[in-house]
Write a protein that holds these residues in place. Sequence first.
Motif: not given
Length: 477
Positions: A394-399, A419-425, A427-432
């Motif tokens: 979960l990359i981003g701001n905790r707030a 759980t997505s990280r669209p800018d990281v090729v 990385y394959s997780w999207d939603k859980l």
Amino acid sequence: ALQSFLDCEHGGMNESMLDAYQLFGDEKYLTAAKRYTHKTMLNGMQTLNTTFLDGKHANTQVPKYIGMERIGEMEHSDLNGSAAESAKYLTAAENFWTDVAENRSVCIGGNSVNEHFLSKANSNRYIDQLDGPESCNSNNMLKMSEMMADRTEDAKYADFYEYAMWNHILSTQDPQTGGYVYFTTLRPQGYRIYSQVNQGMWCCVGTGMENHSKYGHFIYTHDSIETLYVNLFVPSKLDNENFVITQETNIPNEFTTKLTIGKTGLYTIAFRHPAWAGEKFTWSVNGEESLNTAETGKAYYIKETRNWNKGDQIVIELDPQLSYVECPNYTDYIAFKYGPILLGAQTTATSAMDAETTGLIYEKLQNEYGGEGRMDHAPGSRASSKNLTTAPLLIGNRADVLSRIKRLQSDTLSFTIDTSRPDVVSYSWDKLTLVPFYQIHHARYMCYWYQQTAENYANSTMAQTEAENEALALRTL
């Protein structure tokens, strides 16, 4: 010599001696209970010392302090007892409970790794070790919490009991085979190992049999015939000569509970306002809503005293909130809960059919059932693990992290988490899907999630540490 011996795991000897004293009234048993009290542990917790337990074998200590609580209670109630001595035993028990419950308990309510209490410097082991909290520890902490709740009437002990019951104890039995869990791993994408019938009599099988027969044990307690305490929100009926009450609730899918009185009389019903309840917590008696004097963020009992009639009803709206909690002393990782319910997510499917439904990959888990081997109960010895960097991150701001979670429109407690990280090729997780953790079995799962900004992740040592761990594993027989 006896005090040196008490360094070892000797169980609840001081409590057992106190039991004998209560049964037979012979002073020799009270003397023995005190002699079997480990003075190092008694003296070491006269103040709330948050480093004293570091590195100690966890479940060796909990029974010692249960015995101290019992001795303190006995001395306190005995007119011939010493007030100062009683206070010393009770102080040690209270400080121990506070340190374990408030500083060392993880997201499931358990408290140890590899059977030991961790220091702050080693708190990464909550995450990277497979041999997570031991079921027996939570069994003993619940036992201790009951005693302290009875003595103090402080609802914080019932709050702790509720949390550990739902999230650790309830999660430790295989719903298919009835097998029991020793270590509940909290490493991302870990899984459980279960016992098999007549193959492994681990300590957590013995306490496991006890655990799952006790869900009705602490729902209600009473103070003589004057006050009935409703400690837990569980569907149930109490019927004894002094009190009759029926509780109807569908927690965790809905957070309303209804208490129907079955016995006429003048007495007090004290029901718990949990610390997790939100601002909209309300209660009504026979449809008449009481003035809302609830204090958020605090556990206490609300007391209704009246001449009760058979058929009277109390309805409580508990107003749970979605929140996150940080891993103790290792705050890169967080877990999510809804009210008192820990939310977890499967990362593999339980079967080929489940894979079609969830879109997850089915994996036959290595050594999911333990045998007779000395360490067959231990995921660290028998299970397989995945690199921490391959887990959902979960990359981003905790707030902003709670905004990633959306409630699903269903009659069960479930959410989606982005759980997505669209800018990281790579990385394959999207939603859980997030559900109550205790419902997840026979799959890899997430309880703790790595949550940091992209900058902090880029500068972290996690990837380097994982590479070193993998290299070590490759060269280890």
